[in-house]
Scaffold this motif. Structure first.
Motif, PDB file in Angstrom:
ATOM      1  N   ILE B  68       0.838  -1.331  -0.324  1.00  0.00           N
ATOM      2  CA  ILE B  68      -0.040  -0.225  -0.117  1.00  0.00           C
ATOM      3  C   ILE B  68       0.906   1.734  -0.027  1.00  0.00           C
ATOM      4  O   ILE B  68       0.366   2.159  -0.624  1.00  0.00           O
ATOM      5  CB  ILE B  68      -0.849  -0.045   1.521  1.00  0.00           C
ATOM      6  CG1 ILE B  68      -2.147  -0.980   1.405  1.00  0.00           C
ATOM      7  CG2 ILE B  68      -1.245   1.667   1.086  1.00  0.00           C
ATOM      8  CD1 ILE B  68      -2.529  -1.298   2.282  1.00  0.00           C
ATOM      9  N   MET B  69       2.176   1.663   0.631  1.00  0.00           N
ATOM     10  CA  MET B  69       3.429   2.301   0.358  1.00  0.00           C
ATOM     11  C   MET B  69       2.889   2.835  -0.137  1.00  0.00           C
ATOM     12  O   MET B  69       3.698   3.693  -1.001  1.00  0.00           O
ATOM     13  CB  MET B  69       3.978   2.293   1.542  1.00  0.00           C
ATOM     14  CG  MET B  69       5.270   3.196   2.070  1.00  0.00           C
ATOM     15  SD  MET B  69       6.366   3.071   0.927  1.00  0.00           S
ATOM     16  CE  MET B  69       6.988   1.727   1.649  1.00  0.00           C
ATOM     17  N   THR B  70       4.088   1.852  -1.082  1.00  0.00           N
ATOM     18  CA  THR B  70       4.353   1.665  -2.346  1.00  0.00           C
ATOM     19  C   THR B  70       3.646   1.778  -3.767  1.00  0.00           C
ATOM     20  O   THR B  70       4.130   3.317  -4.432  1.00  0.00           O
ATOM     21  CB  THR B  70       4.653  -0.035  -2.747  1.00  0.00           C
ATOM     22  OG1 THR B  70       5.918  -0.286  -1.884  1.00  0.00           O
ATOM     23  CG2 THR B  70       5.733   0.373  -4.308  1.00  0.00           C
ATOM     24  N   ALA B  71       2.231   1.586  -3.662  1.00  0.00           N
ATOM     25  CA  ALA B  71       1.160   2.132  -4.067  1.00  0.00           C
ATOM     26  C   ALA B  71       1.521   3.831  -4.351  1.00  0.00           C
ATOM     27  O   ALA B  71       0.926   4.701  -5.319  1.00  0.00           O
ATOM     28  CB  ALA B  71      -0.190   1.460  -4.322  1.00  0.00           C
ATOM     29  N   ARG B  72       1.408   3.963  -2.466  1.00  0.00           N
ATOM     30  CA  ARG B  72       0.654   6.144  -2.692  1.00  0.00           C
ATOM     31  C   ARG B  72       1.971   6.619  -3.585  1.00  0.00           C
ATOM     32  O   ARG B  72       1.739   7.531  -3.915  1.00  0.00           O
ATOM     33  CB  ARG B  72       1.011   5.851  -1.222  1.00  0.00           C
ATOM     34  CG  ARG B  72       0.823   7.517  -0.598  1.00  0.00           C
ATOM     35  CD  ARG B  72       1.056   7.600   0.458  1.00  0.00           C
ATOM     36  NE  ARG B  72       2.046   7.499   1.477  1.00  0.00           N
ATOM     37  CZ  ARG B  72       2.891   6.565   2.111  1.00  0.00           C
ATOM     38  NH1 ARG B  72       1.605   5.587   3.669  1.00  0.00           N
ATOM     39  NH2 ARG B  72       4.066   6.717   2.453  1.00  0.00           N
ATOM     40  N   VAL B  73       3.257   5.910  -2.744  1.00  0.00           N
ATOM     41  CA  VAL B  73       4.251   6.928  -3.342  1.00  0.00           C
ATOM     42  C   VAL B  73       4.139   6.810  -4.822  1.00  0.00           C
ATOM     43  O   VAL B  73       4.565   7.969  -5.029  1.00  0.00           O
ATOM     44  CB  VAL B  73       5.380   6.312  -2.902  1.00  0.00           C
ATOM     45  CG1 VAL B  73       6.529   5.966  -3.218  1.00  0.00           C
ATOM     46  CG2 VAL B  73       5.857   6.326  -1.344  1.00  0.00           C
ATOM     47  N   ILE B  74       3.763   5.627  -5.274  1.00  0.00           N
ATOM     48  CA  ILE B  74       3.824   6.141  -7.086  1.00  0.00           C
ATOM     49  C   ILE B  74       2.287   7.096  -7.401  1.00  0.00           C
ATOM     50  O   ILE B  74       3.170   7.952  -7.952  1.00  0.00           O
ATOM     51  CB  ILE B  74       3.720   4.806  -7.666  1.00  0.00           C
ATOM     52  CG1 ILE B  74       5.112   3.723  -7.230  1.00  0.00           C
ATOM     53  CG2 ILE B  74       3.729   4.490  -9.393  1.00  0.00           C
ATOM     54  CD1 ILE B  74       4.958   2.282  -7.819  1.00  0.00           C
ATOM     55  N   LEU B  75       2.145   6.849  -7.103  1.00  0.00           N
ATOM     56  CA  LEU B  75       0.659   7.663  -7.407  1.00  0.00           C
ATOM     57  C   LEU B  75       0.921   8.820  -6.846  1.00  0.00           C
ATOM     58  O   LEU B  75       0.721   9.683  -7.851  1.00  0.00           O
ATOM     59  CB  LEU B  75      -0.930   7.283  -6.620  1.00  0.00           C
ATOM     60  CG  LEU B  75      -1.353   6.176  -6.546  1.00  0.00           C
ATOM     61  CD1 LEU B  75      -2.429   5.217  -5.771  1.00  0.00           C
ATOM     62  CD2 LEU B  75      -2.249   6.356  -8.204  1.00  0.00           C
ATOM     63  N   LEU B  76       0.767   9.218  -6.081  1.00  0.00           N
ATOM     64  CA  LEU B  76       1.760  10.706  -5.634  1.00  0.00           C
ATOM     65  C   LEU B  76       3.013  11.218  -6.198  1.00  0.00           C
ATOM     66  O   LEU B  76       2.200  12.856  -6.551  1.00  0.00           O
ATOM     67  CB  LEU B  76       1.069  10.625  -4.010  1.00  0.00           C
ATOM     68  CG  LEU B  76       0.223  10.549  -3.461  1.00  0.00           C
ATOM     69  CD1 LEU B  76       0.947  10.791  -1.531  1.00  0.00           C
ATOM     70  CD2 LEU B  76      -1.088  12.129  -3.737  1.00  0.00           C
ATOM     71  N   GLY B  77       3.844  10.314  -6.468  1.00  0.00           N
ATOM     72  CA  GLY B  77       4.586  10.759  -7.283  1.00  0.00           C
ATOM     73  C   GLY B  77       4.562  11.317  -9.205  1.00  0.00           C
ATOM     74  O   GLY B  77       4.667  12.171  -8.886  1.00  0.00           O
ATOM     75  N   LEU B  78       3.643  10.868  -9.286  1.00  0.00           N
ATOM     76  CA  LEU B  78       2.814  11.069 -10.689  1.00  0.00           C
ATOM     77  C   LEU B  78       2.037  11.762 -11.014  1.00  0.00           C
ATOM     78  O   LEU B  78       1.885  12.147 -11.961  1.00  0.00           O
ATOM     79  CB  LEU B  78       1.686   9.406 -11.661  1.00  0.00           C
ATOM     80  CG  LEU B  78       2.769   8.025 -11.660  1.00  0.00           C
ATOM     81  CD1 LEU B  78       2.028   6.650 -11.887  1.00  0.00           C
ATOM     82  CD2 LEU B  78       3.701   8.300 -12.854  1.00  0.00           C
ATOM     83  N   MET B  79       1.404  11.500 -10.242  1.00  0.00           N
ATOM     84  CA  MET B  79       0.360  13.317  -9.791  1.00  0.00           C
ATOM     85  C   MET B  79       1.018  14.467  -9.668  1.00  0.00           C
ATOM     86  O   MET B  79       1.286  15.901 -10.176  1.00  0.00           O
ATOM     87  CB  MET B  79      -0.709  13.146  -9.273  1.00  0.00           C
ATOM     88  CG  MET B  79      -2.074  11.917  -8.826  1.00  0.00           C
ATOM     89  SD  MET B  79      -3.530  11.922  -8.380  1.00  0.00           S
ATOM     90  CE  MET B  79      -2.732  10.674  -7.148  1.00  0.00           C
ATOM     91  N   PHE B  80       2.117  14.663  -8.008  1.00  0.00           N
ATOM     92  CA  PHE B  80       1.977  16.183  -7.920  1.00  0.00           C
ATOM     93  C   PHE B  80       3.734  15.685  -7.438  1.00  0.00           C
ATOM     94  O   PHE B  80       4.493  16.930  -7.765  1.00  0.00           O
ATOM     95  CB  PHE B  80       2.283  16.434  -6.518  1.00  0.00           C
ATOM     96  CG  PHE B  80       0.599  15.521  -6.654  1.00  0.00           C
ATOM     97  CD1 PHE B  80      -0.991  16.579  -6.707  1.00  0.00           C
ATOM     98  CD2 PHE B  80      -0.014  15.200  -5.687  1.00  0.00           C
ATOM     99  CE1 PHE B  80      -2.295  16.743  -7.291  1.00  0.00           C
ATOM    100  CE2 PHE B  80      -1.725  14.486  -5.009  1.00  0.00           C
ATOM    101  CZ  PHE B  80      -2.735  15.942  -5.860  1.00  0.00           C
ATOM    102  N   GLY B  81       4.689  14.887  -8.210  1.00  0.00           N
ATOM    103  CA  GLY B  81       5.736  14.765  -7.342  1.00  0.00           C
ATOM    104  C   GLY B  81       7.004  14.005  -9.115  1.00  0.00           C
ATOM    105  O   GLY B  81       6.408  14.740  -9.580  1.00  0.00           O
TER     106      GLY B  81
END
Lengths: 124, 185
Positions: B68-81
């Protein structure tokens, strides 16, 4: 809601103590600087020995001016023409590597030591 | 023909993972909107997304928490980072889950201690990556501030997670979902 147990409190105390210890060690390890360098718009304008007390007026970028005080081995800004006075609030600096920055006037005061600071040489 | 129980459990599990991932991404986004400047340095966050990591760790297991942490990091990274923010978050998240798992399994600590250590190790993981990628800067001067900040935020996150877990919404002891997360992890 659960309560903290004794191990939690021990852990928190140890972490806090470690952080404070690191902070103290870092503060102690800073070498005392010998020289204040004055940069305006990135160009070194002047260097003053920290042991000699003096008052320096710095002509900043775009007509701005700052007054730098060197006293008792430390340097600080006394006056600035800019509205925010952030450089004055940055307080006294005396250890190698510390700096005061005044962005509106593009003035940077950097403390250096006789060994030349962090770099062997700088090319421009 | 009736679907087997294992299939049903698997799909419920997938749904829970999806809910937690979405929650994790949203809390991660919300905390981007809250400027925290109490420690005087930019970039200090509350670590609200760590609530989800904690819940997953306590109710589902380390593998799920990590996923779940990995998925969050990738999702937020793609959207805002960018690549760097993904790298930083991933390093912090991974180290914090490892440390939290060790402390939780040691049995001596409550969720507060586990979470505080997680917050501290999250910040240390990021500092290590910053030290490697931006080498030469005197970043270790930030270490004491980051340790204290991580500790305080971690305690806060631990208290919140404790309340949520006790409500039983995601709890294996909770109503109706007692058989979902048993076993493998």
């Amino acid at each position: 809601m659960r309560k903290l147990n004794r191990n939690d409190i021990l852990l928190i105390t140890v972490i806090t103590a470690a952080a404070l210890l690191i902070a103290v060690l870092l503060l102690m390890s800073g070498r005392k600087g010998t020289c204040a360098e004055i940069y305006v718009d990135g160009i070194l304008k002047a260097e003053y020995i920290l042991t000699d007390d003096r008052e320096v007026e710095i002509k900043g970028y775009n007509g701005g001016s700052n007054i730098l005080i060197i006293k008792d081995g430390a340097a600080y800004m006394r006056e600035a023409s800019c509205p925010d006075k952030l450089c004055i609030h940055q307080g006294k600096i005396s250890r190698s590597g510390q700096a005061i920055v005044c962005l509106p006037n593009r003035v940077v005061i950097k403390i250096n030591d006789s060994e030349g600071g962090d770099y062997d040489a700088i090319t421009r | 023909m009736m679907r087997s129980r294992a299939d049903k459990n698997a799909s419920v599990k997938v749904a829970y993972i999806a809910v937690l991932t979405a929650l994790s991404a949203v809390t991660g986004y919300v905390e981007l909107l809250i400027p925290v400047n109490i420690f005087g340095i930019p970039g200090v966050k509350l670590g609200l997304a760590n609530i989800v990591s904690l819940i997953a760790l306590y109710t589902m297991g380390p593998v799920y928490a990590f996923g779940i942490m990995t998925a969050r990091v990738i999702l937020l990274g793609l959207m805002f980072g960018n690549v760097y923010s993904v790298l930083f978050s991933f390093a912090g998240g991974t180290l914090s889950i490892i440390v939290m798992l060790i402390l939780k399994n040691s049995g001596g600590f409550t969720i507060y201690g586990v979470s505080a250590a997680g917050g501290v190790s999250h910040n240390m993981g990021q500092l290590i990556i910053a030290f490697i990628t931006l080498g030469g800067l005197k970043l270790y001067y930030y270490a004491p501030v980051l340790i204290i900040a991580g500790e305080i935020c971690g305690l806060f996150v631990g208290a919140l997670s404790s309340v949520i877990i006790d409500r039983g919404i995601f709890n294996k002891e909770g109503k109706g979902n007692d058989r979902i997360f048993k076993g493998d992890c």
